[in-house]
Design a protein around this motif. Structure first.
Motif, PDB file in Angstrom:
ATOM      1  N   THR A 189      -5.192  -3.718   6.311  1.00 32.05           N
ATOM      2  CA  THR A 189      -4.126  -3.001   5.946  1.00 32.05           C
ATOM      3  C   THR A 189      -3.289  -2.750   7.046  1.00 32.05           C
ATOM      4  O   THR A 189      -3.755  -2.054   7.961  1.00 32.05           O
ATOM      5  N   VAL A 190      -1.986  -3.207   7.330  1.00 33.14           N
ATOM      6  CA  VAL A 190      -1.265  -3.123   8.263  1.00 33.14           C
ATOM      7  C   VAL A 190      -0.052  -2.128   8.163  1.00 33.14           C
ATOM      8  O   VAL A 190       0.648  -2.256   7.206  1.00 33.14           O
ATOM      9  N   GLU A 212       0.640  -1.363   0.004  1.00 39.12           N
ATOM     10  CA  GLU A 212       0.079   0.072  -0.019  1.00 39.12           C
ATOM     11  C   GLU A 212       0.783   1.239  -0.056  1.00 39.12           C
ATOM     12  O   GLU A 212       0.565   2.128  -0.741  1.00 39.12           O
ATOM     13  N   THR A 213       2.065   1.214   1.013  1.00 42.42           N
ATOM     14  CA  THR A 213       3.094   2.386   0.914  1.00 42.42           C
ATOM     15  C   THR A 213       4.332   1.614   1.178  1.00 42.42           C
ATOM     16  O   THR A 213       4.272   0.215   1.468  1.00 42.42           O
ATOM     17  N   ARG A 239       0.103   7.753   2.112  1.00 42.01           N
ATOM     18  CA  ARG A 239      -1.182   7.808   1.747  1.00 42.01           C
ATOM     19  C   ARG A 239      -1.395   6.440   1.434  1.00 42.01           C
ATOM     20  O   ARG A 239      -1.127   5.757   0.454  1.00 42.01           O
ATOM     21  N   TYR A 240      -2.499   5.746   2.071  1.00 43.41           N
ATOM     22  CA  TYR A 240      -3.092   4.753   1.777  1.00 43.41           C
ATOM     23  C   TYR A 240      -4.197   4.836   0.746  1.00 43.41           C
ATOM     24  O   TYR A 240      -4.952   5.888   0.403  1.00 43.41           O
ATOM     25  N   TYR A 241      -4.653   3.780  -0.469  1.00 44.80           N
ATOM     26  CA  TYR A 241      -5.639   3.734  -1.336  1.00 44.80           C
ATOM     27  C   TYR A 241      -5.703   5.138  -2.312  1.00 44.80           C
ATOM     28  O   TYR A 241      -6.647   5.505  -2.482  1.00 44.80           O
ATOM     29  N   THR A 263      -1.497  -4.493   2.440  1.00 41.50           N
ATOM     30  CA  THR A 263      -2.794  -4.815   2.615  1.00 41.50           C
ATOM     31  C   THR A 263      -2.793  -6.621   2.386  1.00 41.50           C
ATOM     32  O   THR A 263      -1.933  -7.234   1.451  1.00 41.50           O
ATOM     33  N   LEU A 264      -3.594  -7.231   3.397  1.00 44.46           N
ATOM     34  CA  LEU A 264      -3.677  -8.787   3.205  1.00 44.46           C
ATOM     35  C   LEU A 264      -4.948  -9.104   3.012  1.00 44.46           C
ATOM     36  O   LEU A 264      -5.940  -8.520   3.545  1.00 44.46           O
ATOM     37  N   VAL A 265      -5.271  -9.785   1.962  1.00 43.19           N
ATOM     38  CA  VAL A 265      -6.507 -10.249   1.462  1.00 43.19           C
ATOM     39  C   VAL A 265      -6.684 -11.594   2.194  1.00 43.19           C
ATOM     40  O   VAL A 265      -5.827 -12.453   1.947  1.00 43.19           O
ATOM     41  N   LEU A 266      -7.748 -11.687   3.089  1.00 42.16           N
ATOM     42  CA  LEU A 266      -7.775 -13.234   4.052  1.00 42.16           C
ATOM     43  C   LEU A 266      -9.101 -13.774   3.515  1.00 42.16           C
ATOM     44  O   LEU A 266      -9.977 -13.302   3.334  1.00 42.16           O
TER      45      LEU A 266
END
Ligand SMILES: Cc1cc2nc3c(=O)[nH]c(=O)nc-3n(C[C@H](O)[C@H](O)[C@H](O)COP(=O)(O)OP(=O)(O)OC[C@H]3O[C@@H](n4cnc5c(N)ncnc54)[C@H](O)[C@@H]3O)c2cc1C
Length: 226
Positions: free
Chosen positions: A57-58, A4-5, A140-142, A10-13
């Motif tokens: 998102t971590v 993401e940065t 910045r995320y997203y 981002t983890l898709v679970l």
């Protein structure tokens, strides 16, 4: 997984046993070491209400116990222990027709993004406005998705606290930004504030001073964990 940065991922679970989710909720992720030591932290869902697979998102804390593993080490297909979804107050549902003001500090954008995605997916007519405070443009995320969604249904303002693109002011979100860049109290918005504890407390205090009713301000504090 998606970067993401430089410091967040981002983890898709794939979590088929997770119950139905609502924008604003979080899950607890527990890691267990080979010697049986466990560490658990909360992560907001960034995915829209009901969307599958879910996403978190971590942000990496250099000296953190859990976040460096989730941002750098966990791999596609690795199992994670997840509990949730958790939370029933810091949520937005498409039945809500009133104006909404979202105010994020750093990774506090995650549950607010779930609300924005849900608002868009539902074709909601509720006016949405986002004020997003972040250290610098790289953090910045997203970014692309927010630029795409910004328009009459979602107004987006970003404030940079450390460095900003040329011609953009640098500074924290304070009373002046809250007064200029948020839905005024007369319009009776529901306000969602999320980020580090100090950020949330300063913003909530500023909103009360502007005249927002306490019951219309919903907050989520991201830590640090005790
Ligand atoms: C409801 C909820 C939802 C959350 N959602 C997200 C999310 O979507 N994305 C995300 O990245 N994090 C989120 N967090 C924060 C997350 O739970 C962890 O606190 C964070 O990942 C740090 O964990 P760690 O084990 O790496 O650090 P720790 O080992 O717990 O701490 C390492 C160091 O960092 C400091 N620290 C830890 N957390 C913070 C913080 N938030 N702000 C400032 N200093 C801190 C500690 O004081 C310590 O010095 C959420 C927290 C809550 C309570």
């Amino acid at each position: 997984m998606r970067p993401e940065t430089p410091t967040a991922r981002t983890l898709v679970l794939d979590a088929p046993e997770l119950g139905s989710t609502v924008a604003g909720q979080h899950v607890d992720i527990r890691l267990t070491a080979e010697d049986g030591y466990t560490a658990q932290r909360s992560y907001s869902l960034g995915s829209a209400t009901g969307a599958r697979p879910v996403e978190v998102t971590v942000e990496r804390f250099e000296d953190g116990e859990v976040s460096p593993y989730l941002v750098e080490d966990v791999g596609v297909g690795d199992p994670l222990e997840i509990r949730g979804p958790i939370g029933g107050w810091f949520v937005w549902r498409p039945e809500q027709a009133e104006p909404v003001q979202l105010i994020a500090g750093g990774s506090g954008i995650v549950p607010l993004m779930a609300m924005i995605r849900t608002h868009h997916a539902a074709g909601s007519a509720a006016p949405f406005r986002l004020l997003y405070g972040v250290q610098d443009p790289d953090r910045r995320y997203y970014r692309d998705e927010l630029e795409m969604l910004a328009g009459p249904a979602l107004r987006v303002d970003v404030r940079y606290s450390r460095s900003a693109p040329a011609g953009t002011p640098v500074g924290r979100i304070g009373p002046a930004e809250l007064a200029e860049l948020t839905v005024p109290p007369e319009q009776r918005p529901t306000v969602y504030v999320c980020g580090p504890t100090g950020f949330v407390e300063a913003v909530a205090d500023g909103l009360l001073r502007l005249g927002h009713a306490p019951e219309r301000i919903r907050t989520e504090r991201f830590g640090p964990s005790g």
